[in-house]
Design a protein around this motif. Structure first.
Motif, PDB file in Angstrom:
ATOM      1  N   GLU A   1      10.925 -12.177  14.715  1.00  0.00           N
ATOM      2  CA  GLU A   1      11.442 -13.163  13.779  1.00  0.00           C
ATOM      3  C   GLU A   1      10.345 -14.119  13.327  1.00  0.00           C
ATOM      4  OE1 GLU A   1      14.364 -13.691  12.073  1.00  0.00           O
ATOM      5  OE2 GLU A   1      14.618 -11.625  12.721  1.00  0.00           O
ATOM      6  N   LEU A   2       9.489 -14.514  14.265  1.00  0.00           N
ATOM      7  CA  LEU A   2       8.385 -15.418  13.934  1.00  0.00           C
ATOM      8  C   LEU A   2       7.449 -14.733  12.949  1.00  0.00           C
ATOM      9  CD1 LEU A   2       6.946 -18.096  14.453  1.00  0.00           C
ATOM     10  CD2 LEU A   2       5.694 -16.974  16.299  1.00  0.00           C
ATOM     11  N   ALA A   3       7.181 -13.430  13.184  1.00  0.00           N
ATOM     12  CA  ALA A   3       6.266 -12.688  12.317  1.00  0.00           C
ATOM     13  C   ALA A   3       6.769 -12.702  10.878  1.00  0.00           C
ATOM     14  CB  ALA A   3       6.124 -11.253  12.813  1.00  0.00           C
ATOM     15  N   HIS A   4       8.091 -12.546  10.678  1.00  0.00           N
ATOM     16  CA  HIS A   4       8.619 -12.553   9.311  1.00  0.00           C
ATOM     17  C   HIS A   4       8.368 -13.896   8.635  1.00  0.00           C
ATOM     18  CE1 HIS A   4      10.175  -8.781  10.312  1.00  0.00           C
ATOM     19  NE2 HIS A   4      11.262  -9.173  10.957  1.00  0.00           N
ATOM     20  N   GLY A   5       8.594 -14.988   9.379  1.00  0.00           N
ATOM     21  CA  GLY A   5       8.337 -16.314   8.822  1.00  0.00           C
ATOM     22  C   GLY A   5       6.875 -16.491   8.462  1.00  0.00           C
ATOM     23  N   VAL A   6       5.986 -16.020   9.355  1.00  0.00           N
ATOM     24  CA  VAL A   6       4.547 -16.145   9.112  1.00  0.00           C
ATOM     25  C   VAL A   6       4.167 -15.369   7.848  1.00  0.00           C
ATOM     26  CG1 VAL A   6       2.286 -15.475   9.991  1.00  0.00           C
ATOM     27  CG2 VAL A   6       3.925 -16.601  11.506  1.00  0.00           C
ATOM     28  N   VAL A   7       4.696 -14.142   7.714  1.00  0.00           N
ATOM     29  CA  VAL A   7       4.375 -13.318   6.547  1.00  0.00           C
ATOM     30  C   VAL A   7       4.831 -14.029   5.279  1.00  0.00           C
ATOM     31  CG1 VAL A   7       4.880 -11.158   5.359  1.00  0.00           C
ATOM     32  CG2 VAL A   7       4.472 -11.158   7.814  1.00  0.00           C
ATOM     33  N   LEU A   8       6.018 -14.616   5.336  1.00  0.00           N
ATOM     34  CA  LEU A   8       6.573 -15.309   4.179  1.00  0.00           C
ATOM     35  C   LEU A   8       5.631 -16.425   3.718  1.00  0.00           C
ATOM     36  CD1 LEU A   8       9.173 -14.533   2.919  1.00  0.00           C
ATOM     37  CD2 LEU A   8      10.337 -16.299   4.219  1.00  0.00           C
ATOM     38  N   LEU A   9       5.202 -17.261   4.671  1.00  0.00           N
ATOM     39  CA  LEU A   9       4.336 -18.386   4.324  1.00  0.00           C
ATOM     40  C   LEU A   9       2.954 -17.900   3.898  1.00  0.00           C
ATOM     41  CD1 LEU A   9       5.291 -21.045   7.005  1.00  0.00           C
ATOM     42  CD2 LEU A   9       5.842 -20.984   4.571  1.00  0.00           C
ATOM     43  N   ALA A  10       2.394 -16.929   4.647  1.00  0.00           N
ATOM     44  CA  ALA A  10       1.045 -16.465   4.335  1.00  0.00           C
ATOM     45  C   ALA A  10       1.002 -15.790   2.966  1.00  0.00           C
ATOM     46  CB  ALA A  10       0.565 -15.503   5.418  1.00  0.00           C
ATOM     47  N   SER A  11       2.055 -15.032   2.623  1.00  0.00           N
ATOM     48  CA  SER A  11       2.012 -14.346   1.333  1.00  0.00           C
ATOM     49  C   SER A  11       2.138 -15.349   0.190  1.00  0.00           C
ATOM     50  CB  SER A  11       3.100 -13.280   1.245  1.00  0.00           C
ATOM     51  OG  SER A  11       4.350 -13.829   1.528  1.00  0.00           O
ATOM     52  N   LEU A  12       2.945 -16.393   0.405  1.00  0.00           N
ATOM     53  CA  LEU A  12       3.026 -17.440  -0.624  1.00  0.00           C
ATOM     54  C   LEU A  12       1.674 -18.137  -0.758  1.00  0.00           C
ATOM     55  CD1 LEU A  12       4.581 -19.212  -2.607  1.00  0.00           C
ATOM     56  CD2 LEU A  12       5.265 -20.655  -0.708  1.00  0.00           C
ATOM     57  N   GLY A  13       1.030 -18.440   0.390  1.00  0.00           N
ATOM     58  CA  GLY A  13      -0.279 -19.074   0.363  1.00  0.00           C
ATOM     59  C   GLY A  13      -1.301 -18.223  -0.358  1.00  0.00           C
ATOM     60  N   LEU A  14      -1.269 -16.913  -0.081  1.00  0.00           N
ATOM     61  CA  LEU A  14      -2.208 -15.985  -0.703  1.00  0.00           C
ATOM     62  C   LEU A  14      -2.008 -15.949  -2.216  1.00  0.00           C
ATOM     63  CD1 LEU A  14      -4.336 -14.384   0.722  1.00  0.00           C
ATOM     64  CD2 LEU A  14      -2.781 -12.469   0.910  1.00  0.00           C
ATOM     65  N   LEU A  15      -0.754 -15.956  -2.623  1.00  0.00           N
ATOM     66  CA  LEU A  15      -0.434 -15.945  -4.057  1.00  0.00           C
ATOM     67  C   LEU A  15      -0.982 -17.202  -4.727  1.00  0.00           C
ATOM     68  CD1 LEU A  15       1.146 -14.573  -6.361  1.00  0.00           C
ATOM     69  CD2 LEU A  15       3.100 -15.945  -5.721  1.00  0.00           C
ATOM     70  N   LEU A  16      -0.787 -18.354  -4.059  1.00  0.00           N
ATOM     71  CA  LEU A  16      -1.248 -19.616  -4.648  1.00  0.00           C
ATOM     72  C   LEU A  16      -2.771 -19.650  -4.720  1.00  0.00           C
ATOM     73  CD1 LEU A  16       1.225 -22.228  -3.139  1.00  0.00           C
ATOM     74  CD2 LEU A  16       1.135 -21.316  -5.456  1.00  0.00           C
ATOM     75  N   ILE A  17      -3.444 -19.158  -3.653  1.00  0.00           N
ATOM     76  CA  ILE A  17      -4.911 -19.126  -3.655  1.00  0.00           C
ATOM     77  C   ILE A  17      -5.413 -18.260  -4.807  1.00  0.00           C
ATOM     78  CG2 ILE A  17      -6.882 -18.121  -2.422  1.00  0.00           C
ATOM     79  CD1 ILE A  17      -6.339 -20.658  -1.235  1.00  0.00           C
ATOM     80  N   THR A  18      -4.767 -17.092  -5.002  1.00  0.00           N
ATOM     81  CA  THR A  18      -5.180 -16.183  -6.067  1.00  0.00           C
ATOM     82  C   THR A  18      -5.064 -16.872  -7.426  1.00  0.00           C
ATOM     83  OG1 THR A  18      -4.265 -14.423  -4.716  1.00  0.00           O
ATOM     84  CG2 THR A  18      -4.840 -13.858  -6.963  1.00  0.00           C
ATOM     85  N   LEU A  19      -3.905 -17.523  -7.644  1.00  0.00           N
ATOM     86  CA  LEU A  19      -3.691 -18.222  -8.907  1.00  0.00           C
ATOM     87  C   LEU A  19      -4.704 -19.356  -9.080  1.00  0.00           C
ATOM     88  CD1 LEU A  19       0.209 -18.522  -8.992  1.00  0.00           C
ATOM     89  CD2 LEU A  19      -1.209 -17.394 -10.680  1.00  0.00           C
ATOM     90  N   TYR A  20      -4.840 -20.148  -8.007  1.00  0.00           N
ATOM     91  CA  TYR A  20      -5.721 -21.310  -8.074  1.00  0.00           C
ATOM     92  C   TYR A  20      -7.149 -20.901  -8.393  1.00  0.00           C
ATOM     93  CZ  TYR A  20      -7.942 -25.710  -6.846  1.00  0.00           C
ATOM     94  OH  TYR A  20      -8.670 -26.869  -6.889  1.00  0.00           O
ATOM     95  N   SER A  21      -7.616 -19.818  -7.715  1.00  0.00           N
ATOM     96  CA  SER A  21      -9.000 -19.380  -7.892  1.00  0.00           C
ATOM     97  C   SER A  21      -9.268 -18.977  -9.329  1.00  0.00           C
ATOM     98  CB  SER A  21      -9.310 -18.198  -6.985  1.00  0.00           C
ATOM     99  OG  SER A  21      -8.921 -18.474  -5.679  1.00  0.00           O
ATOM    100  N   LEU A  22      -8.298 -18.312  -9.942  1.00  0.00           N
ATOM    101  CA  LEU A  22      -8.486 -17.864 -11.327  1.00  0.00           C
ATOM    102  C   LEU A  22      -8.664 -19.075 -12.246  1.00  0.00           C
ATOM    103  CD1 LEU A  22      -8.483 -15.351 -13.179  1.00  0.00           C
ATOM    104  CD2 LEU A  22      -6.102 -15.863 -13.641  1.00  0.00           C
ATOM    105  N   GLY A  23      -7.760 -20.076 -12.084  1.00  0.00           N
ATOM    106  CA  GLY A  23      -7.858 -21.270 -12.912  1.00  0.00           C
ATOM    107  C   GLY A  23      -9.159 -22.006 -12.660  1.00  0.00           C
ATOM    108  N   ASP A  24      -9.553 -22.076 -11.385  1.00  0.00           N
ATOM    109  CA  ASP A  24     -10.763 -22.783 -11.005  1.00  0.00           C
ATOM    110  C   ASP A  24     -11.990 -22.107 -11.592  1.00  0.00           C
ATOM    111  OD1 ASP A  24     -11.861 -24.936  -9.508  1.00  0.00           O
ATOM    112  OD2 ASP A  24     -12.687 -23.438  -8.121  1.00  0.00           O
ATOM    113  N   TYR A  25     -11.991 -20.759 -11.552  1.00  0.00           N
ATOM    114  CA  TYR A  25     -13.126 -20.009 -12.107  1.00  0.00           C
ATOM    115  C   TYR A  25     -13.251 -20.306 -13.601  1.00  0.00           C
ATOM    116  CZ  TYR A  25     -15.908 -16.231 -13.923  1.00  0.00           C
ATOM    117  OH  TYR A  25     -16.873 -15.527 -14.588  1.00  0.00           O
TER     118      TYR A  25
END
Lengths: 256, 403
Positions: free
Chosen positions: B85-109
């Motif tokens: 159950e913990l792993a699912h929560g971690v995946v949820l947060l990490a995937s959202l974080g990864l998505l935001l980093i990807t978006l942020y990096s593009l704008g920043d570049y």
């Protein structure tokens, strides 16, 4: 439902299918003969008949696009549906089903537009869009169809000593076939429509005269293209309806 | 066969990896990040540009964050250290974080590069960006399904994810991106067409419900009508959208010409009138079918009991049948709304306007950003409508049967 109540509508629908097919073929081959009619209806339009390409060629190009894309969609889609219902791929089933459901909320025209930056203009992007979009109903219905096979039936087949392959070919696929074909029907009908819009990205289809007519304010062009593509879709749908009925094992048939 | 009792085969990899879906998505995302271009630089709006890899586009901290979150996802996919159950929560947060980093990096570049280049230069998203965003979204969806979370949690997560992306947009972080520059050029027109799109959808749904629901009632009461009614409506549904739009142009323009007064009211060949009529024709089948199916699903014993209590036919309909049929009727509305949002794109071809106008205009000029400005909002609109109505369907079910 009694037999007589069923056979009558199916007879009239067969007559309808034959009638509309004949009409479609006649119009595809002989649309040019109707030139006087269009000239009389639209005296201000010149020319009143689309002549840049024969309607036979346009129809064949349209059919080729739909046929090739549907063949790819069906083979990939059924394979994917089979994979996620086998023990090895079952873990992927929830994701694939959700993806198929969400993907179908995407407007086909938007999918077509998004493929253009990647694949350019013409036949190929339209084909890619048709394949991608056509996959979804096939996958969805393959999974759903295989899911309707009763577990007792599978249990009995195993008890009879059938191998996994035999169960798939002789029990699961035949029993799921009607639902799978229903998915193919949805996929093909959507593809006929999306292929029409494909003419806006440079594919040669029955949509070409429609777009030419809308851009050039030429109503006869629009009508000629639209009638053919509308008839084509209806004839295809009626043909699939008959095919589906052939695979319904003793069920009381479709609702309508 | 024992395989049916134990779905994951007992191989060495199955003992090590608990979540093969996540591993697949992670591999696909990383492979794309490594091989495909993350962004494209072009000298102006229409020229084709040169590609930029991820290693070139990311600043040091972004690269580290990206790798760290990927590592977290990789650990979460393993069988051992984290409980399920913990792993699912971690995946949820990490995937959202990864998505935001990807978006942020593009704008920043885009921000960093365009400071040095000419003002007409354009930075746009590359294929690696799309694949990475797609994989992140899929990982989040899969984690949701594994956690078997309720609809309230799902709504909360959607709001957080949507809210953070919206905040990035609102902060002007993406303003230097090519697509946002294109947006800045057409800002006023965009909101006009967006509203037109919504108005077209809305003005088709109203009549569709007003006609469709009574027709569904009629089909439920008179069994003999069903065959004809459903086949006629299925005909409409089968005709390709552009053909139906186009076929309505001719009779409507004839009407408009014959009666100039009608033409003044907007009933003419090109524009909103044929679009709305066609949208209503498409919407009828799902509305009628689901009204019929919903009413048919009401248990006869319940109706019988209501009659036994002395309810009139009208009371039985309004207090028993329709409330019980509501979830199925609302799923019909869901299908129709999503379908109408998509079909309205095509209505732009007959001059009705809407977001499709940008798509076809962009295709004509080969201006990809313009195409995306039409296509992406339509898709987002359809997905949001689908999600919202799905929530309504859940809420309309009697308490206790909600899932």
């Amino acid at each position: 439902m009694s037999v007589s109540a069923l056979s009558r509508p199916s007879f009239s629908r067969r007559a309808l299918l034959i009638l509309l097919s004949v009409l479609l073929i006649a119009l595809v081959v002989g649309m040019e003969q109707l030139a006087p009619l269009f000239r009389a209806l639209f005296p201000d339009q010149d020319p009143a008949m689309y002549e840049r390409e024969s309607f036979l060629n346009l129809t064949l190009a349209h059919l080729a696009l739909v046929l090739v894309s549907s063949l790819i969609s069906v083979s990939v889609g059924v394979a994917a549906g089979l994979f996620v219902t086998r023990p090895a791929g079952r873990e992927f089933e929830p994701l694939v089903s959700t993806l198929a459901a969400i993907g179908q909320t995407f407007p086909p025209a938007a999918v077509l537009a998004i493929v253009v930056p990647v694949a350019g203009f013409g036949f190929i992007p339209t084909l890619v869009a048709l394949v991608l979009y056509g996959l979804l109903p096939v996958v969805q219905n393959t999974v759903a169809g295989l899911g309707t096979v009763p577990s007792q039936t599978l249990e009995a087949a195993r008890g009879n000593g059938m191998s996994a392959w035999q169960i798939l070919w002789r029990i699961e696929l035949p029993l799921a076939m009607r639902v799978i074909i229903a998915g193919v029907r949805v996929s093909v009908i959507i593809n006929i429509g999306t292929a029409t819009i494909g003419s806006t990205v440079g594919a040669k289809t029955l949509g070409t005269p429609i777009i030419a007519g809308l851009v050039g304010n030429n109503l006869p062009y629009v009508i000629q293209g639209a009638i053919l593509v509308g008839l084509l879709a209806i004839v295809t749908d009626l043909a699939f309806e008959r095919l589906e009925r052939r695979f319904s094992f003793g069920e009381s048939g479709a609702m309508a | 066969m024992s395989a049916s009792h134990n779905p994951t085969r007992d191989t060495a990899s199955a003992r090590l990896v608990a979540n093969r879906v996540l591993v697949t998505l992670l591999c696909a995302g990383l492979l794309a990040a490594w091989l495909l271009p993350f962004a494209t630089m072009s000298p102006n709006r229409l020229a084709s540009g040169q590609t930029v890899g991820l290693s070139e586009a990311l600043s040091a901290w972004q690269a580290i964050a990206l790798l760290a979150l990927s590592a977290v996802l990789a650990v979460a996919a393993l069988r051992r250290p984290l409980p399920r159950e913990l792993a699912h929560g971690v995946v949820l947060l990490a995937s959202l974080g990864l998505l935001l980093i990807t978006l942020y990096s593009l704008g920043d570049y885009a921000q960093r590069t365009l400071v040095e280049k000419s003002p007409s230069a354009r930075v746009s998203q590359g294929s690696a960006f799309w694949v990475m965003a797609f994989c992140c979204a899929l990982a989040a969806i899969d984690a949701f399904q594994r956690a078997s979370s309720g609809w309230l949690l799902r709504l909360g997560y959607m709001l957080i994810a949507g809210g953070s992306v919206a905040m990035l947009f609102a902060s002007g972080h993406f303003d230097d991106l090519s697509i946002m520059r294109e947006y800045a050029n057409i800002r006023d027109n965009f909101s006009d067409q967006f509203i037109t799109h919504l108005v077209l959808v809305g003005s088709a749904l109203g009549p569709a419900l007003l006609i469709g629901v009574p027709l569904g009632l009629l089909a439920h009461r008179h069994v003999r009508l069903q065959g004809t009614l459903f086949s006629v409506l299925n005909f409409f549904q089968t005709i390709p959208s552009i053909a139906l739009f186009a076929l309505l142009v001719a009779p409507l323009s004839a009407l408009g010409n014959a009666f100039p007064l009608l033409g003044e009211w907007g009933i003419k060949g090109i524009g909103a009138a044929p679009a709305i009529i066609a949208l209503v024709m498409y919407a009828l089948l799902p509305v009628v079918r689901n009204t019929y199916a919903g009413l048919k699903g009401v248990p006869p014993a319940t109706v019988e009991a209501a009659r036994g209590m002395g309810m009139t036919a009208r009371q039985v309909l309004w207090r028993v049948e329709i409330p019980l049929a509501l979830p199925v009727m609302l799923s019909g509305l869901r299908i129709v709304t999503v379908q109408a949002i998509g079909l309205t794109v095509v209505a732009a071809l007959i001059g009705a306007g809407g977001l499709g106008a940008f798509i076809f205009q962009g295709l004509g000029q080969y201006a990809i950003d313009l195409v995306l400005l039409g296509a992406i909002p339509t898709i987002v609109l359809a997905v949001i409508a689908d999600f919202t109505l799905q929530m309504l369907v859940v809420l309309s079910k009697p308490a206790g049967t909600r899932r």
